[in-house]
Design a protein around this motif. Structure first.
Motif, mmCIF file in Angstrom:
data_model
loop_
_atom_site.group_PDB
_atom_site.id
_atom_site.type_symbol
_atom_site.label_atom_id
_atom_site.label_comp_id
_atom_site.label_asym_id
_atom_site.label_seq_id
_atom_site.Cartn_x
_atom_site.Cartn_y
_atom_site.Cartn_z
ATOM 1 N N PHE A 10 0.827 -1.200 0.000
ATOM 2 C CA PHE A 10 0.000 0.000 0.000
ATOM 3 C C PHE A 10 0.865 1.255 0.000
ATOM 4 N N SER A 11 0.506 2.199 -0.863
ATOM 5 C CA SER A 11 1.244 3.463 -0.930
ATOM 6 C C SER A 11 0.327 4.674 -0.821
ATOM 7 N N ALA A 12 -0.995 4.460 -0.728
ATOM 8 C CA ALA A 12 -1.948 5.567 -0.614
ATOM 9 C C ALA A 12 -3.040 5.181 0.376
ATOM 10 N N ALA A 13 -3.600 6.176 1.052
ATOM 11 C CA ALA A 13 -4.671 5.914 2.017
ATOM 12 C C ALA A 13 -5.522 7.167 2.183
ATOM 13 N N HIS A 14 -6.743 6.963 2.667
ATOM 14 C CA HIS A 14 -7.650 8.076 2.959
ATOM 15 C C HIS A 14 -8.560 7.641 4.092
ATOM 16 N N CYS A 15 -8.980 8.584 4.920
ATOM 17 C CA CYS A 15 -9.737 8.272 6.132
ATOM 18 C C CYS A 15 -11.123 8.899 6.084
#
Length: 442
Positions: A168-173
């Motif tokens: 994983f290299s991107a995330a959002h909450c």
């Protein structure tokens, strides 16, 4: 919200029982929470935060890259969170609804979702209304630590495996609330960010009415009103000398619960005891903020100064405001020496890593950062003064980010951490200083 798995987005709330954002949480604070969530995850991936026993994760030791905040998907994450929260309330509460609408947002490659079960608003017996920046952040950080600690505890490992996944290299909450103060928080991970499907959102330096870059518009930031300061309905402190409700003690006997009025003489006592706030340890001032008066939260300005605005699309959740928490428009000016004769002494952590130095980040005996309140835009003297005036603060950490003290370049900003748990050690970090408060002897 997304009313069902893989359903079309419904551009409205499920009912009047739900709210996009508590009125006591400013738009700027909500946007900052999106970024704080990703920053906290990266603190685990970098090794800055560890397991609760102080040990390191093997993937971290091997080297993990940070995940970037996919800001264009923050709003969509919150739409999923709202759908999950709606399902939760209609199906018995608890952890029901976790991942119910997962993967409704754009993803690229491998993807996964972590979810914090519903918190506050009487969920799991916790009456706290989680409707302020500090409360949401504390509950979020507590949840993320519990997820990370799956790596050292028996049972499920899925949340931890997701947080440490090198793919994983991107995330959002995402965040969603009920009008009674329940909050649902989720973290969505992806192999890469699909910027064509969900372009970055930003209102930094833009005027009201300008595009946020992802389908919304920018408006001026308006400060949120103060959350009503009220004592907790239960103090969880029992004594034969108290007159509150009759309760059963841990030993099986019966005793009376102490009321906040009876505990008022102990308001200045910094000792922490178990309380119902999601298993946290609380001081008397935390449980009885109205009775203790000075335990009531103050309102520090959160909106940027000048023409900088923040986004808040009509009827839609705002995206992130990247960078540090905006500095107060009229910051308090504290004297570094004011009250020195009667004030506390400030010493370096005395643990194994601290030695006689104060250069680095604050660590508890367990090797982690512990519980703390965060303030942006403070000078070190202001940070020290706030710790001095706080009953709960036992140490402070001050950091100059991207400035000369940290050896970085670009614009500098400051971060102040007011630590509530005992601090004994240091983590070597450029630009950081840590001081422990030693109260004066009579």
């Amino acid at each position: 919200h997304f009313p069902a798995p893989q359903s079309a987005l419904v551009p409205s709330l499920p009912s009047s029982e739900f709210i996009w954002r508590p009125p006591t949480l400013s738009v700027c604070e909500l946007e900052l929470l999106h970024s704080e969530c990703i920053s906290r995850i990266n603190m685990y991936r970098s090794g800055e935060l560890k397991f609760s026993d102080g040990t390191d994760d093997t993937n971290v030791l091997a080297g993990l890259t940070p995940v970037v905040e996919w800001s264009g998907n923050n709003r969509c994450s919150s739409h999923m969170a709202m759908g999950d929260l709606h399902y939760n309330l209609r199906n018995g509460g608890g952890c029901e609804g976790g991942h119910y609408t997962s993967f409704s947002c754009a993803t690229r490659g491998e993807a996964s979702q972590n979810t914090c079960c519903v918190r506050g608003g009487s969920a799991f017996g916790d009456p706290t209304a989680i409707v302020t920046y500090d409360l949401v952040k504390n509950y979020l950080f507590h949840c993320l630590q519990a997820m990370w600690d799956e790596g050292i505890t028996p049972g499920k490992k899925g949340h931890w495996q997701t947080m440490r996944n090198p793919a994983f290299s991107a995330a959002h909450c995402g965040f969603a609330w009920t009008s009674t103060g329940k909050v649902w928080m989720s973290q969505d991970f992806s192999a890469t960010a699909d910027l064509a499907a969900s372009p970055p959102c930003s209102c930094r330096g833009k005027a009201a009415g300008e595009s946020d870059g992802c389908g919304g518009s920018c408006i001026a930031c308006v400060e949120a009103p103060l959350h009503t300061c009220a004592d907790a309905p239960h103090t969880d402190l029992l004594s034969t000398k108290c007159t509150g409700a009759l309760r059963t003690s841990s030993s099986g006997g019966s005793s009376r619960e102490c009321t906040c009025d009876e505990l008022q003489p102990l308001c200045a006592d910094p000792t922490k005891r178990p309380c119902r706030i999601d298993g946290f340890m609380c001081s008397i001032a935390t449980v009885c903020p109205a009775t203790c008066a000075r335990g009531c939260p103050g309102r520090l300005p959160t909106c940027p100064t000048g023409t900088v605005t923040t986004q808040h699309g009509s009827g839609r959740l705002s995206g992130p405001l990247s960078g540090p928490r905006p500095s107060p428009s009229s910051p308090s000016s504290f004297s570094a020496t004011a009250g020195a004769a009667l004030g506390p002494r400030w010493v370096a952590p005395g643990g194994r890593k601290g030695g006689g130095s104060h250069q680095g980040g604050c660590l508890t005996p367990g090797g982690n950062s512990g519980s703390f309140d965060e303030r942006w835009g403070r000078t070190e003297s202001e940070c020290r003064r706030e710790c001095e005036l706080s009953v709960e603060c036992v140490a402070y950490e001050h950091a100059l980010i991207n400035g000369q003290r940290s050896g970085g370049g670009g614009a500098a900003y400051t971060r102040c951490e007011l630590h509530k748990d005992p601090v004994s050690d240091l983590m070597p970090l450029p630009g950081h200083v840590c001081f422990v408060k030693v109260s004066p002897t009579p």
